[in-house]
Design a protein around this motif. Structure first.
Motif, PDB file in Angstrom:
ATOM      1  N   GLY A 124      33.705  38.644  41.992  1.00 36.63           N
ATOM      2  CA  GLY A 124      34.591  39.007  42.279  1.00 36.63           C
ATOM      3  C   GLY A 124      34.756  40.061  44.542  1.00 36.63           C
ATOM      4  N   ARG A 125      34.424  38.780  44.522  1.00 35.61           N
ATOM      5  CA  ARG A 125      34.656  39.618  45.896  1.00 35.61           C
ATOM      6  C   ARG A 125      34.445  38.777  47.646  1.00 35.61           C
ATOM      7  NH1 ARG A 125      29.214  38.484  45.583  1.00 35.61           N
ATOM      8  NH2 ARG A 125      28.404  37.660  46.884  1.00 35.61           N
ATOM      9  N   PHE A 126      35.816  39.612  48.224  1.00 38.18           N
ATOM     10  CA  PHE A 126      35.577  38.738  49.807  1.00 38.18           C
ATOM     11  C   PHE A 126      34.099  38.887  50.645  1.00 38.18           C
ATOM     12  CE2 PHE A 126      39.881  39.423  48.213  1.00 38.18           C
ATOM     13  CZ  PHE A 126      41.027  38.369  48.675  1.00 38.18           C
ATOM     14  N   ASP A 127      34.220  38.280  51.421  1.00 39.06           N
ATOM     15  CA  ASP A 127      32.411  37.984  52.176  1.00 39.06           C
ATOM     16  C   ASP A 127      33.305  37.795  53.318  1.00 39.06           C
ATOM     17  OD1 ASP A 127      30.899  38.472  50.070  1.00 39.06           O
ATOM     18  OD2 ASP A 127      30.166  36.605  49.806  1.00 39.06           O
ATOM     19  N   THR A 152      25.383  31.018  61.745  1.00 37.44           N
ATOM     20  CA  THR A 152      24.274  30.954  60.860  1.00 37.44           C
ATOM     21  C   THR A 152      24.692  30.882  59.319  1.00 37.44           C
ATOM     22  OG1 THR A 152      24.767  34.040  60.382  1.00 37.44           O
ATOM     23  CG2 THR A 152      23.624  32.126  62.162  1.00 37.44           C
ATOM     24  N   GLY A 153      25.642  31.256  58.487  1.00 39.73           N
ATOM     25  CA  GLY A 153      26.540  30.838  57.280  1.00 39.73           C
ATOM     26  C   GLY A 153      25.875  31.901  56.411  1.00 39.73           C
ATOM     27  N   ALA A 154      25.574  33.221  57.039  1.00 40.05           N
ATOM     28  CA  ALA A 154      24.600  34.898  56.406  1.00 40.05           C
ATOM     29  C   ALA A 154      26.568  35.425  56.273  1.00 40.05           C
ATOM     30  CB  ALA A 154      24.074  35.128  57.546  1.00 40.05           C
ATOM     31  N   VAL A 155      26.157  36.097  55.016  1.00 31.93           N
ATOM     32  CA  VAL A 155      27.471  37.470  54.921  1.00 31.93           C
ATOM     33  C   VAL A 155      27.243  38.395  55.532  1.00 31.93           C
ATOM     34  CG1 VAL A 155      28.287  38.706  52.999  1.00 31.93           C
ATOM     35  CG2 VAL A 155      27.617  35.670  52.680  1.00 31.93           C
ATOM     36  N   LEU A 156      27.674  39.194  56.074  1.00 32.59           N
ATOM     37  CA  LEU A 156      27.292  40.015  57.248  1.00 32.59           C
ATOM     38  C   LEU A 156      28.034  41.400  56.549  1.00 32.59           C
ATOM     39  CD1 LEU A 156      28.494  38.762  60.974  1.00 32.59           C
ATOM     40  CD2 LEU A 156      25.849  39.252  59.570  1.00 32.59           C
ATOM     41  N   TYR A 157      29.088  41.238  55.835  1.00 38.27           N
ATOM     42  CA  TYR A 157      29.533  42.054  54.730  1.00 38.27           C
ATOM     43  C   TYR A 157      30.449  41.342  54.132  1.00 38.27           C
ATOM     44  CZ  TYR A 157      33.282  42.712  58.854  1.00 38.27           C
ATOM     45  OH  TYR A 157      33.706  42.156  59.108  1.00 38.27           O
ATOM     46  N   SER A 158      31.457  42.536  52.425  1.00 38.31           N
ATOM     47  CA  SER A 158      31.910  42.406  51.702  1.00 38.31           C
ATOM     48  C   SER A 158      32.884  43.252  52.118  1.00 38.31           C
ATOM     49  CB  SER A 158      31.299  41.691  50.368  1.00 38.31           C
ATOM     50  OG  SER A 158      30.772  42.908  50.363  1.00 38.31           O
ATOM     51  N   LEU A 159      33.999  42.856  50.914  1.00 36.78           N
ATOM     52  CA  LEU A 159      35.037  43.772  50.446  1.00 36.78           C
ATOM     53  C   LEU A 159      35.102  43.251  48.903  1.00 36.78           C
ATOM     54  CD1 LEU A 159      37.409  45.741  51.801  1.00 36.78           C
ATOM     55  CD2 LEU A 159      39.245  42.976  51.319  1.00 36.78           C
ATOM     56  N   GLN A 160      35.107  44.549  48.210  1.00 35.28           N
ATOM     57  CA  GLN A 160      35.445  44.809  47.208  1.00 35.28           C
ATOM     58  C   GLN A 160      36.486  45.870  46.454  1.00 35.28           C
ATOM     59  OE1 GLN A 160      31.983  45.099  44.853  1.00 35.28           O
ATOM     60  NE2 GLN A 160      30.252  44.235  46.109  1.00 35.28           N
ATOM     61  N   ASN A 161      36.948  45.335  44.893  1.00 38.92           N
ATOM     62  CA  ASN A 161      38.217  46.419  44.469  1.00 38.92           C
ATOM     63  C   ASN A 161      37.332  47.964  44.695  1.00 38.92           C
ATOM     64  OD1 ASN A 161      40.140  47.246  43.148  1.00 38.92           O
ATOM     65  ND2 ASN A 161      39.811  45.726  41.587  1.00 38.92           N
ATOM     66  N   TYR A 162      38.105  48.514  44.731  1.00 38.10           N
ATOM     67  CA  TYR A 162      37.633  49.941  44.426  1.00 38.10           C
ATOM     68  C   TYR A 162      37.376  50.600  42.992  1.00 38.10           C
ATOM     69  CZ  TYR A 162      38.810  54.805  45.013  1.00 38.10           C
ATOM     70  OH  TYR A 162      38.414  56.450  44.685  1.00 38.10           O
ATOM     71  N   ARG A 163      38.233  49.642  42.464  1.00 37.85           N
ATOM     72  CA  ARG A 163      38.575  49.615  40.741  1.00 37.85           C
ATOM     73  C   ARG A 163      37.378  48.354  40.654  1.00 37.85           C
ATOM     74  NH1 ARG A 163      45.189  49.253  39.270  1.00 37.85           N
ATOM     75  NH2 ARG A 163      45.553  50.960  39.975  1.00 37.85           N
ATOM     76  N   GLU A 189      37.586  46.260  38.204  1.00 35.69           N
ATOM     77  CA  GLU A 189      37.820  45.115  38.435  1.00 35.69           C
ATOM     78  C   GLU A 189      37.036  44.192  38.895  1.00 35.69           C
ATOM     79  OE1 GLU A 189      39.777  47.430  38.165  1.00 35.69           O
ATOM     80  OE2 GLU A 189      40.941  46.942  35.894  1.00 35.69           O
ATOM     81  N   PRO A 190      36.741  42.387  39.364  1.00 35.99           N
ATOM     82  CA  PRO A 190      36.561  41.670  40.192  1.00 35.99           C
ATOM     83  C   PRO A 190      37.772  41.130  40.613  1.00 35.99           C
ATOM     84  CG  PRO A 190      35.791  40.901  38.558  1.00 35.99           C
ATOM     85  CD  PRO A 190      36.501  42.034  38.089  1.00 35.99           C
ATOM     86  N   PHE A 191      37.601  40.777  42.001  1.00 39.67           N
ATOM     87  CA  PHE A 191      38.825  40.039  42.788  1.00 39.67           C
ATOM     88  C   PHE A 191      38.618  38.921  41.970  1.00 39.67           C
ATOM     89  CE2 PHE A 191      38.664  43.507  46.394  1.00 39.67           C
ATOM     90  CZ  PHE A 191      40.075  43.707  46.164  1.00 39.67           C
ATOM     91  N   THR A 192      39.390  38.319  41.504  1.00 44.17           N
ATOM     92  CA  THR A 192      39.804  36.287  41.334  1.00 44.17           C
ATOM     93  C   THR A 192      40.977  35.870  42.120  1.00 44.17           C
ATOM     94  OG1 THR A 192      40.548  37.166  39.326  1.00 44.17           O
ATOM     95  CG2 THR A 192      38.633  36.865  39.159  1.00 44.17           C
ATOM     96  N   ALA A 193      41.482  34.494  42.205  1.00 41.17           N
ATOM     97  CA  ALA A 193      42.581  34.255  42.509  1.00 41.17           C
ATOM     98  C   ALA A 193      43.571  34.602  41.889  1.00 41.17           C
ATOM     99  CB  ALA A 193      42.299  32.597  43.492  1.00 41.17           C
ATOM    100  N   ASP A 194      43.209  34.545  40.681  1.00 37.70           N
ATOM    101  CA  ASP A 194      44.227  35.319  39.140  1.00 37.70           C
ATOM    102  C   ASP A 194      44.663  36.007  39.068  1.00 37.70           C
ATOM    103  OD1 ASP A 194      43.798  32.184  38.741  1.00 37.70           O
ATOM    104  OD2 ASP A 194      42.493  32.670  36.794  1.00 37.70           O
ATOM    105  N   THR A 195      43.688  37.275  39.167  1.00 36.78           N
ATOM    106  CA  THR A 195      43.971  38.438  38.713  1.00 36.78           C
ATOM    107  C   THR A 195      44.981  39.114  40.073  1.00 36.78           C
ATOM    108  OG1 THR A 195      42.144  39.198  40.580  1.00 36.78           O
ATOM    109  CG2 THR A 195      42.081  39.213  37.598  1.00 36.78           C
ATOM    110  N   LEU A 196      44.297  38.303  41.854  1.00 34.61           N
ATOM    111  CA  LEU A 196      44.929  38.888  42.942  1.00 34.61           C
ATOM    112  C   LEU A 196      46.362  38.553  42.717  1.00 34.61           C
ATOM    113  CD1 LEU A 196      42.463  37.866  45.166  1.00 34.61           C
ATOM    114  CD2 LEU A 196      42.823  40.386  45.120  1.00 34.61           C
ATOM    115  N   ARG A 197      47.107  37.570  42.018  1.00 37.55           N
ATOM    116  CA  ARG A 197      47.882  37.273  41.860  1.00 37.55           C
ATOM    117  C   ARG A 197      49.541  38.116  40.996  1.00 37.55           C
ATOM    118  NH1 ARG A 197      46.541  31.614  42.059  1.00 37.55           N
ATOM    119  NH2 ARG A 197      46.136  31.936  39.933  1.00 37.55           N
ATOM    120  N   VAL A 198      48.753  38.420  39.880  1.00 32.60           N
ATOM    121  CA  VAL A 198      49.119  39.477  39.016  1.00 32.60           C
ATOM    122  C   VAL A 198      48.821  40.997  38.990  1.00 32.60           C
ATOM    123  CG1 VAL A 198      49.729  37.336  37.999  1.00 32.60           C
ATOM    124  CG2 VAL A 198      47.599  39.226  37.484  1.00 32.60           C
ATOM    125  N   SER A 199      48.260  41.529  39.786  1.00 39.69           N
ATOM    126  CA  SER A 199      47.845  42.854  39.781  1.00 39.69           C
ATOM    127  C   SER A 199      47.894  43.249  40.998  1.00 39.69           C
ATOM    128  CB  SER A 199      46.308  43.305  39.415  1.00 39.69           C
ATOM    129  OG  SER A 199      45.290  42.252  39.926  1.00 39.69           O
TER     130      SER A 199
END
Length: 407
Positions: free
Chosen positions: A291-294, A300-311, A313-323
């Protein structure tokens, strides 16, 4: 009671006292080194507060200097990473978190269950530098290692019961073809025969410390495998290993730090999910599981930081379309990235540009706008945390750090 029994009782009492005194001396020595590593040079004797203090975690945001429509930037400006900037006396409420969790509560704080304690009992050994440069290798400082000497060389298939064991903590297996030869990581498909085998159970991670009961189960698994091979082995004392695991967990809890920068709209405005996704992906983020963006480093393929919902609820393709959402939180997991200060600078610039694009602001947990002085003060605390990790021989972003700060 015989004289032999009395003698055994007396000897046991002396041993217990000796262990208590030794642990006490070790704790005093390590506490001084950890406190020194966390001390802010500009503050003299004042140290960064641990997670039991009342300070709040900073989720900073900067007002934008550019107009709407700018694409978030993913790299710091030249020279920004190491320049000294006066923090104006601002002390941000950056909390040393007990444990980093994947969900952000509605108020922007990070949930966690690992309790951070100020007392530590032992430093990791200097051998870490060798183990990390040539990883993967057994790491005696953070793993409970049991070696087996089969009566004749064995194939990896003969270790199937151990390779597939699930004990609640990561378990690695290594083999080598002869004494003095290099260790090789063992999987079910590994080919060849091995004259010596090492079982390596991680002593602590974000799930906590390996308990005595878990270690005893681990020893039983190894003992049954050794009997089936057959192979000679010598397991360490479960109580001593459990104490070592707890000491290691205390060290890691004190150094388990996450920094958040919150991009927040006004109380009456929200960000459409489709727009947030477009801006995030244009700036290099990828929607990931959990439920986040990386933001992933291509080399290296390493995750440097991420972006998560302030609420929550996790981010998903479906929820991002309608919320929609009032904001998003940039998160940096300090122990898990190489060069944490440089990565913080990169994340800060991306957060500032996203705030500009969305006509939003960067705020702390109390929704107070944060300026350059605040962000630079947080940067110094990131630097102090990285230095403290290295002081106890945990290089940020190394295999050792990824193991200890995973789970």
């Amino acid at each position: 009671m015989t004289s032999l029994q009395l003698g055994l009782f007396a000897g046991g009492a002396v041993l217990v006292v000796a262990v208590i005194v030794y642990n006490w001396l070790q704790e005093r020595r390590v506490r001084r080194r950890i406190e020194a590593a966390f001390r802010n040079p500009a503050d003299g004797d004042r140290s960064v507060q641990d997670s039991s203090a009342a300070a709040e975690r900073v989720e900073p945001t900067l007002p934008s200097g550019r107009g709407p429509g700018a694409v978030p930037e993913n790299a710091p400006r030249a020279g920004d990473a190491e320049d000294y900037v006066d923090d104006g006396g601002y002390e941000p409420p950056l909390e040393i978190h007990a444990r980093i969790a994947s969900d952000i509560a509605a108020d922007g704080t990070v949930a966690g269950s690992r309790s951070a304690e100020t007392e530590t009992s032992t430093l990791l050994g200097a051998r870490s530098s060798v183990a990390e440069r040539n990883s993967p290798l057994p790491d005696p400082d953070i793993e409970c290692i049991v070696t087996l000497q089969p009566v004749r060389p064995v194939q990896a298939g003969a270790l199937a019961a151990g390779l597939h064991a699930r004990l609640g903590m990561p378990l690695r297996w290594f083999g080598r073809r002869g004494a003095g030869l290099p260790w090789q990581s063992l999987k079910s498909e590994t080919v060849g025969e091995f004259a010596e085998v090492a079982a390596c159970l991680l002593l602590a991670n974000r799930a906590g410390a390996a308990s005595r009961a878990l270690l005893e189960t681990y020893f039983r698994v190894v003992a049954e495998l050794a009997s089936a091979l057959p192979a000679a082995f010598n397991a360490p004392d479960a109580a001593a290993e459990a104490a070592r695991a707890e000491a290691l967990d205390r060290i890691c809890a004190d150094l388990d730090v996450q920094v958040g920068l919150t991009v927040l709209k006004t109380a009456t405005s929200t960000i459409p999910g489709t727009r947030l996704r477009g801006i995030a992906e244009a700036s290099g983020f990828k929607l990931a599981e959990g439920g986040r963006f990386d933001w992933v480093q291509e080399e290296t393929g390493a995750v440097l930081y991420s972006l998560q919902n302030y609420r929550s609820e996790p981010f998903t393709a479906d929820t991002l379309r309608v919320s929609s959402t009032p904001g998003a939180v940039f998160l940096l997991d300090v122990p898990r990235v190489t060069e944490p200060v440089r990565v913080y600078d990169q994340m800060k610039m991306a957060a500032k540009r996203m705030a500009q694009t969305l006509d939003a602001t960067l705020v702390d947990d109390n929704r107070r706008t944060l300026d350059d002085a605040a962000l630079n003060a947080i940067r110094e605390q990131v630097r102090n945390t990285a230095a403290a990790l290295r002081e106890v021989n945990i290089e940020p972003g190394s295999p050792r750090a990824l193991a200890l700060f995973g789970g």
